[in-house]
Design a protein around this motif. Structure first.
Motif, PDB file in Angstrom:
ATOM      1  N   ASP A  85       0.734   2.757  -3.398  1.00 48.45           N
ATOM      2  CA  ASP A  85      -0.541   2.845  -4.116  1.00 48.45           C
ATOM      3  C   ASP A  85      -0.723   4.187  -4.842  1.00 48.45           C
ATOM      4  OD1 ASP A  85      -1.273   0.304  -3.531  1.00 48.45           O
ATOM      5  OD2 ASP A  85      -2.796   0.797  -2.044  1.00 48.45           O
ATOM      6  N   ASP A  86      -0.139   5.249  -4.301  1.00 44.99           N
ATOM      7  CA  ASP A  86      -0.340   6.575  -4.902  1.00 44.99           C
ATOM      8  C   ASP A  86       0.542   6.842  -6.113  1.00 44.99           C
ATOM      9  OD1 ASP A  86      -2.262   7.156  -3.070  1.00 44.99           O
ATOM     10  OD2 ASP A  86      -0.891   8.165  -1.675  1.00 44.99           O
ATOM     11  N   ASP A  87       1.681   6.153  -6.221  1.00 44.26           N
ATOM     12  CA  ASP A  87       2.632   6.538  -7.283  1.00 44.26           C
ATOM     13  C   ASP A  87       3.420   5.356  -7.858  1.00 44.26           C
ATOM     14  OD1 ASP A  87       4.173   6.031  -5.064  1.00 44.26           O
ATOM     15  OD2 ASP A  87       5.444   7.806  -5.281  1.00 44.26           O
ATOM     16  N   ARG A  88       2.808   4.164  -7.886  1.00 42.93           N
ATOM     17  CA  ARG A  88       3.536   2.989  -8.360  1.00 42.93           C
ATOM     18  C   ARG A  88       4.101   3.164  -9.776  1.00 42.93           C
ATOM     19  NH1 ARG A  88       0.028  -0.252  -6.743  1.00 42.93           N
ATOM     20  NH2 ARG A  88       0.867  -0.564  -4.657  1.00 42.93           N
ATOM     21  N   ALA A  93       0.815  -1.222   0.000  1.00 44.52           N
ATOM     22  CA  ALA A  93       0.000   0.000   0.000  1.00 44.52           C
ATOM     23  C   ALA A  93       0.847   1.269   0.000  1.00 44.52           C
ATOM     24  CB  ALA A  93      -0.919  -0.005   1.217  1.00 44.52           C
ATOM     25  N   GLU A  94       2.075   1.177   0.502  1.00 44.24           N
ATOM     26  CA  GLU A  94       2.971   2.342   0.520  1.00 44.24           C
ATOM     27  C   GLU A  94       3.188   2.935  -0.866  1.00 44.24           C
ATOM     28  OE1 GLU A  94       3.430  -0.255   2.422  1.00 44.24           O
ATOM     29  OE2 GLU A  94       4.394   0.288   4.328  1.00 44.24           O
ATOM     30  N   ARG A 138      11.190   6.401   2.360  1.00 44.18           N
ATOM     31  CA  ARG A 138      10.647   5.205   1.733  1.00 44.18           C
ATOM     32  C   ARG A 138      11.655   4.720   0.691  1.00 44.18           C
ATOM     33  NH1 ARG A 138       5.725   5.509  -2.510  1.00 44.18           N
ATOM     34  NH2 ARG A 138       7.419   6.531  -3.630  1.00 44.18           N
ATOM     35  N   GLN A 143       5.130   5.831 -11.323  1.00 44.25           N
ATOM     36  CA  GLN A 143       6.286   6.719 -11.269  1.00 44.25           C
ATOM     37  C   GLN A 143       7.486   6.004 -10.644  1.00 44.25           C
ATOM     38  OE1 GLN A 143       3.143   7.484 -10.644  1.00 44.25           O
ATOM     39  NE2 GLN A 143       2.725   9.673 -10.677  1.00 44.25           N
TER      40      GLN A 143
END
Ligand SMILES: [Zn+2]
Length: 254
Positions: free
Chosen positions: A14-17, A11-12, A216, A19
């Motif tokens: 999920d916002d920008d996979r 999920a870490e 991250r 990229q």
């Protein structure tokens, strides 16, 4: 370069996979291996691979920190995935006694059964071992005579620990961000391991290398690990790239 251990499906990301994936490709990462964690993560692995089928391969296994009293039923269910999809390895499996020793015996039994999958299916293992080297080597020792090949992922140990592991088998060592940390014992361990048994990895989103420490982690940062490795072993970055890629291919992760 190959990132042999990433949780980019988590999920870490999920916002920008997309990229993150593009930055990895731009950094020279041609392939990423995703180890499974539990029953729920399987679908995330498959979804991620379906988006980048050329760049991603998958390992099937139950993470030691996910082992509970119902581990047998969980492994029964995971095992059904063998007929549905293609897996390049069994992982991540192993023993972790760092936070909690409650399920030590269950973890050992689950590891034994999953190493049996390696033997039956001719697949390598991806082992997670934390505060549990004796226990992991105990379980592996039961496979003498039919020892599967595999990697000790996120290896952070000493030259002595390399020797202990080698008494059981001629395995690979997954090296990630810890190599770049000031207090790391890996600069002494790497020449003992030798380049032909080293795999590059991130373990992203964890274990970001210097100069990204504390952030991250992502697959593009495997290049920072490779640069540090070239310095430690006094060889070129090209050679690190070439040999570690060949190692991942030899283990058939790619
Ligand atoms: Zn992992």
């Amino acid at each position: 370069m190959i990132d042999t251990h990433s949780h980019i499906y988590s999920a870490e990301f999920d916002d920008d996979r997309p990229q993150v994936m593009q930055r990895a490709i731009d950094a020279g990462v041609t392939h990423i291996v995703l180890p499974n964690e539990n029953l729920e993560s399987v679908q995330r692995l498959l979804d991620t691979q379906s988006q980048w089928p050329e760049n991603i391969s998958l390992a099937l296994g139950l993470h030691p920190e996910e082992v509970r009293d119902d581990w047998r039923e969980t492994l029964d269910q995971l095992e059904q995935q063998f007929v549905r999809h293609q897996w390049v390895a069994i992982g991540e499996v192993g023993i972790d006694l760092y936070w909690d020793k409650t399920y030590k015996h269950q973890q050992m039994q689950a590891l034994e059964r999953q190493l049996g999958w390696c033997v039956d299916r001719h697949l390598p293992f991806i082992i997670h071992c934390r505060e549990a080297l004796d226990e992991v080597l105990d379980v592996l020792g039961q496979f003498r005579g039919q020892m599967p090949q595999g990697v000790f992922h996120c290896f952070t140990g000493t030259p002595q620990e390399v020797d202990c592991i080698r008494q059981v088998g001629d395995f690979y060592f997954g090296i990630g961000g810890v190599l770049t940390f000031k207090k790391s014992t890996l600069p002494e361990a790497l020449p003992v391991i030798t380049l032909d048994r080293i795999l590059l990895e991130t373990d992203s989103p964890y274990m970001a290398p210097v100069p990204h420490r504390g952030q991250r982690n992502e697959s593009a940062f495997v290049a920072d690990v490779a640069r540090c490795m070239a310095q430690v072993l006094d060889i070129t970055l090209d050679e690190v790239d070439r040999v570690t890629t060949a190692n991942a291919q030899a283990l058939r992760l790619v």
